[in-house]
Design a protein around this motif. Structure first.
Motif, PDB file in Angstrom:
ATOM      1  N   GLN A  68       0.926  -1.134   0.087  1.00  0.00           N
ATOM      2  CA  GLN A  68      -0.044   0.101   0.045  1.00  0.00           C
ATOM      3  C   GLN A  68       0.813   1.347  -0.067  1.00  0.00           C
ATOM      4  OE1 GLN A  68      -2.817  -0.139   3.323  1.00  0.00           O
ATOM      5  NE2 GLN A  68      -3.651  -1.828   2.582  1.00  0.00           N
ATOM      6  N   SER A  70       3.725   1.530  -1.248  1.00  0.00           N
ATOM      7  CA  SER A  70       4.557   1.816  -2.441  1.00  0.00           C
ATOM      8  C   SER A  70       3.452   2.384  -3.545  1.00  0.00           C
ATOM      9  CB  SER A  70       5.013   0.106  -2.947  1.00  0.00           C
ATOM     10  OG  SER A  70       4.062  -0.658  -3.406  1.00  0.00           O
ATOM     11  N   LEU A  71       2.297   2.187  -3.292  1.00  0.00           N
ATOM     12  CA  LEU A  71       1.220   2.558  -4.228  1.00  0.00           C
ATOM     13  C   LEU A  71       1.214   4.206  -4.025  1.00  0.00           C
ATOM     14  CD1 LEU A  71      -1.455  -0.073  -4.470  1.00  0.00           C
ATOM     15  CD2 LEU A  71       0.113   0.595  -6.202  1.00  0.00           C
ATOM     16  N   MET A  72       1.427   4.424  -2.743  1.00  0.00           N
ATOM     17  CA  MET A  72       1.373   6.125  -2.279  1.00  0.00           C
ATOM     18  C   MET A  72       2.674   6.839  -2.283  1.00  0.00           C
ATOM     19  SD  MET A  72      -1.607   5.668   0.567  1.00  0.00           S
ATOM     20  CE  MET A  72      -0.653   6.546   1.696  1.00  0.00           C
ATOM     21  N   SER A  76       5.188   6.774  -7.750  1.00  0.00           N
ATOM     22  CA  SER A  76       3.823   6.458  -8.352  1.00  0.00           C
ATOM     23  C   SER A  76       2.728   6.561  -7.854  1.00  0.00           C
ATOM     24  CB  SER A  76       4.058   4.977  -8.891  1.00  0.00           C
ATOM     25  OG  SER A  76       4.419   4.142  -7.492  1.00  0.00           O
ATOM     26  N   LEU A  77       2.291   7.860  -7.578  1.00  0.00           N
ATOM     27  CA  LEU A  77       1.175   8.041  -6.500  1.00  0.00           C
ATOM     28  C   LEU A  77      -0.181   7.506  -7.284  1.00  0.00           C
ATOM     29  CD1 LEU A  77       0.279   9.456  -4.120  1.00  0.00           C
ATOM     30  CD2 LEU A  77       0.111  11.699  -5.241  1.00  0.00           C
ATOM     31  N   GLU A  78      -0.676   6.871  -6.583  1.00  0.00           N
ATOM     32  CA  GLU A  78      -2.181   6.248  -7.179  1.00  0.00           C
ATOM     33  C   GLU A  78      -3.256   7.176  -6.679  1.00  0.00           C
ATOM     34  OE1 GLU A  78      -2.777   3.851  -9.723  1.00  0.00           O
ATOM     35  OE2 GLU A  78      -0.560   3.728 -10.053  1.00  0.00           O
ATOM     36  N   LYS A  79      -3.786   7.927  -7.506  1.00  0.00           N
ATOM     37  CA  LYS A  79      -4.921   8.772  -6.797  1.00  0.00           C
ATOM     38  C   LYS A  79      -6.297   8.067  -6.250  1.00  0.00           C
ATOM     39  CE  LYS A  79      -3.806  12.595  -9.678  1.00  0.00           C
ATOM     40  NZ  LYS A  79      -4.000  13.751 -10.597  1.00  0.00           N
ATOM     41  N   ASP A  80      -6.429   6.774  -6.729  1.00  0.00           N
ATOM     42  CA  ASP A  80      -7.572   6.099  -6.174  1.00  0.00           C
ATOM     43  C   ASP A  80      -7.124   5.705  -4.607  1.00  0.00           C
ATOM     44  OD1 ASP A  80      -8.789   6.333  -8.449  1.00  0.00           O
ATOM     45  OD2 ASP A  80      -8.308   4.352  -9.356  1.00  0.00           O
ATOM     46  N   ILE A  81      -5.774   4.979  -4.530  1.00  0.00           N
ATOM     47  CA  ILE A  81      -5.319   4.831  -3.331  1.00  0.00           C
ATOM     48  C   ILE A  81      -5.475   5.981  -2.146  1.00  0.00           C
ATOM     49  CG2 ILE A  81      -3.707   3.722  -1.961  1.00  0.00           C
ATOM     50  CD1 ILE A  81      -4.763   1.783  -3.338  1.00  0.00           C
ATOM     51  N   ASP A  83      -7.324   8.475  -2.386  1.00  0.00           N
ATOM     52  CA  ASP A  83      -8.548   9.038  -2.200  1.00  0.00           C
ATOM     53  C   ASP A  83      -9.539   7.968  -1.089  1.00  0.00           C
ATOM     54  OD1 ASP A  83     -10.932  10.676  -2.654  1.00  0.00           O
ATOM     55  OD2 ASP A  83     -11.631   8.830  -4.063  1.00  0.00           O
ATOM     56  N   GLU A  84      -9.053   6.737  -1.358  1.00  0.00           N
ATOM     57  CA  GLU A  84      -9.559   5.438  -0.592  1.00  0.00           C
ATOM     58  C   GLU A  84      -9.146   5.868   0.891  1.00  0.00           C
ATOM     59  OE1 GLU A  84      -8.973   1.016   0.218  1.00  0.00           O
ATOM     60  OE2 GLU A  84      -8.771   1.579  -2.020  1.00  0.00           O
TER      61      GLU A  84
END
Length: 105
Positions: A68, A70-72, A76-81, A83-84
């Motif tokens: 989690q 690493s996704l943030m 590599s910022l994942e906007k869905d993660i 936001d969740e």
């Protein structure tokens, strides 16, 4: 000339074997019931297996959290993660949304 005559005693022959039996008995008892004996070794092994299972659970939880994070991360910022996590932390949702919480994390 003075001489001493010793009477041959029957229990004199049993002193050395009795001492040997006492030593063997002492060490045998403590090899089974002592702090590092067979019974304590079994208890240590049970505790080791229990803690090994707990370690596996904690390792899986840590790997999930690392995934989690690493996704943030910045690269590599994942906007869905993002936001969740923000919605979950702040307990916020819109009126037209249906929220289903997945507590695997």
């Amino acid at each position: 000339m003075w001489t001493k005559h010793h009477k041959k005693r029957k229990f004199g022959r049993l002193i050395l074997p009795a001492i040997a039996v006492a030593f063997v008995s002492y060490f045998s008892y403590h090899s089974v019931h002592g702090d590092f004996g067979l019974i304590a070794t079994e208890a240590f092994e049970r505790k080791r297996v229990e803690l090994d299972g707990e370690l596996k659970k904690l390792t899986a939880a840590r790997e999930s959290l690392e995934r989690q994070v690493s996704l943030m991360s910045d690269g590599s910022l994942e906007k869905d993660i993002l936001d969740e996590k923000a919605r979950y932390a702040l307990n916020v949702s819109r009126s037209d949304e249906i929220v289903i919480f997945n507590t695997e994390y």
